[in-house]
Design a protein around this motif. Structure first.
Motif, short mmCIF file in Angstrom:
data_model
loop_
_atom_site.label_atom_id
_atom_site.label_comp_id
_atom_site.label_asym_id
_atom_site.label_seq_id
_atom_site.Cartn_x
_atom_site.Cartn_y
_atom_site.Cartn_z
N ASP A 99 0.83 -1.21 0.00
CA ASP A 99 0.00 0.00 0.00
C ASP A 99 0.87 1.26 0.00
OD1 ASP A 99 -2.45 -1.26 -0.10
OD2 ASP A 99 -2.85 -1.08 2.06
N ARG A 171 3.49 -5.40 -8.62
CA ARG A 171 2.04 -5.63 -8.61
C ARG A 171 1.70 -7.09 -8.88
NH1 ARG A 171 2.44 -0.87 -11.73
NH2 ARG A 171 1.42 0.99 -10.84
N HIS A 172 2.61 -7.79 -9.55
CA HIS A 172 2.41 -9.19 -9.94
C HIS A 172 3.66 -9.98 -9.53
CE1 HIS A 172 0.45 -6.43 -12.87
NE2 HIS A 172 -0.60 -7.18 -12.59
N SER A 179 -1.30 -11.43 -8.14
CA SER A 179 -1.78 -10.12 -7.73
C SER A 179 -1.42 -9.85 -6.27
CB SER A 179 -3.31 -10.05 -7.91
OG SER A 179 -3.86 -8.90 -7.31
N GLU A 181 -3.68 -8.08 -4.58
CA GLU A 181 -5.00 -7.76 -4.05
C GLU A 181 -5.19 -8.46 -2.70
OE1 GLU A 181 -9.75 -7.97 -5.28
OE2 GLU A 181 -8.19 -8.62 -6.69
N GLY A 182 -5.63 -7.69 -1.71
CA GLY A 182 -5.80 -8.24 -0.37
C GLY A 182 -4.50 -8.36 0.40
N LYS A 183 -3.40 -7.89 -0.19
CA LYS A 183 -2.10 -7.97 0.46
C LYS A 183 -1.45 -6.59 0.58
CE LYS A 183 -1.21 -12.69 -1.13
NZ LYS A 183 -0.27 -13.59 -1.86
N GLY A 184 -2.26 -5.59 0.77
CA GLY A 184 -1.74 -4.24 0.89
C GLY A 184 -0.81 -4.05 2.06
#
Length: 385
Positions: A99, A171-172, A179, A181-184
């Motif tokens: 994040d 990001r990848h 991803s 996503e959900g790992k900020g």
């Protein structure tokens, strides 16, 4: 003990460039050093409030400590332990997270090393003289990814569980289709040394020196094996995110072995004596210094307490046959989720490795320090060794 650090050379190996890379520890000389300094006083956790002191940072007071290790677990590049003094500084409580890095990219439009076409000049210096330039269609953006194996393998050949994956980036982390996503709140990975410097400049901070990092990691525990003490699993509990050899054999990844492994949220495990979380395990951390395989031995030969060392003036790493010993390498510290008893015991505060500053990897991130005034006099006096 073997290293877990591949590099972009594998990109060239994949197209037929013959480069043998076997990691072997180099023997270092021993030297006498001054009498053991007094152990640091009991540390006090002082966290920044975001008003008069830096937010989400902990104060690491000045002090003298024994850097490196003479433990039976120590590698030659960690020896011998020698006295070092560091000055006080503020350090991020955790790794820089996804994040936080995303906000940096949003505000600046920064493009990371992994997202760019590889620069031949930064690769060439890691290769034997005269290595031909590969075709342009091979030099594609991407990064090194831990892919694991489906069964036990010979641990002498890390190319079995590492792969250069086109399209892998922060990001990848595992390549296209993966991803964050959900790992900020996980440590950002797939960032090069250059990326860490760019973030540091934007944040008004800097990378820690190797000495600052180790002093902070130890949290006031003089010559302890781990950042939490001498016992690996107090009361049977893991104290960091590393490869649990009780659950699976390294580097096997399969449904039977329990599936994928990777980072966990920053701050998952208890902080050390200075209030710093995950100083070992989870993801390796870039530090500022050039890597010198014999640097600790050279420091110890001075037979004096080294004041705030900044590292060697250039790199020296003779451990990789076929690679110039003076190829640019920076130090990484702390180990990662891949470290384990059978392959890499680098979740120890003295463990150190070298890495190509332009080679992002799926297990390397960073945290920063800041030169700012010490906390208020009352707190400062109670926290100071």
């Amino acid at each position: 003990m073997l290293s877990t650090k591949p590099s972009r050379r594998q990109l060239l190996v994949a197209v037929g460039t013959a480069i043998g890379v076997l990691v072997a520890g180099g023997a270092l000389g021993w030297a006498a050093w001054p009498a053991k300094p007094d152990a640091p006083a009991q540390p006090v956790v002082v966290l920044g409030d975001g008003v008069s002191t830096p937010k989400n940072m902990a104060w690491v007071p000045s002090g003298v400590f024994l850097m490196g290790s003479d433990s039976k677990l120590a590698q030659p590049n960690e020896r011998p332990a020698h006295p070092v003094k560091v000055h006080g500084f503020w350090m991020d409580v955790t790794h820089v997270t996804n994040d936080q890095f995303a906000e940096f990219v949003r505000q600046t439009g920064y493009v990371t090393t992994a997202e760019k076409k590889p620069d031949w000049e930064t690769i060439r210096v890691q290769l034997p003289a005269g290595t031909p330039r590969p075709p342009d269609d091979v030099l594609v953006s991407g990064a090194m990814v831990f892919v694991g194996t489906s069964g036990p393998v010979n641990l002498q050949d890390y190319s079995q569980w590492w792969r250069y994956v086109p399209g892998a980036d922060w990001r990848h982390p595992q390549g296209p289709g993966s991803s964050i996503e959900g790992k900020g709140d996980h440590p950002v990975v797939q960032v090069s040394y250059e990326d860490a410097l760019a973030y540091a400049k934007w944040a008004g901070k800097r990378l820690p020196t190797e000495a600052e990092w180790e002093f902070a990691a130890r949290g006031g525990l003089e010559q302890a094996t781990y950042v939490w003490g001498d016992e690996l699993m107090p009361e049977g509990q893991m104290q960091a995110n590393y490869w649990d050899s009780r659950e699976r054999r390294f580097p096997v990844i399969s449904p039977k072995a329990g599936g994928a492994v990777g980072t966990v949220a920053a701050g998952t495990f208890p902080p050390n004596g200075y209030g710093l979380s995950d100083m070992t395990g989870n993801a390796w951390q870039w530090v500022a210094d050039w890597y010198g395989a014999d640097y600790f031995a050279k420091q110890a030969r001075l037979k004096e307490t080294i004041d705030n060392p900044k590292g060697p003036a250039s790199s020296f790493d003779p451990s990789e046959p076929g690679v110039p010993a003076g190829a640019p390498k920076r130090v990484i510290r702390g180990g990662s989720f891949l470290c384990n008893e059978s392959y890499c015991l680098s979740y120890r505060p003295s463990a150190r490795r070298s890495s190509d500053p332009y080679s992002p990897m799926s297990h390397v991130g960073f945290r920063l320090v800041k030169d700012a005034p010490a906390p208020g006099k009352q707190l400062a006096s109670s926290a100071k060794p």
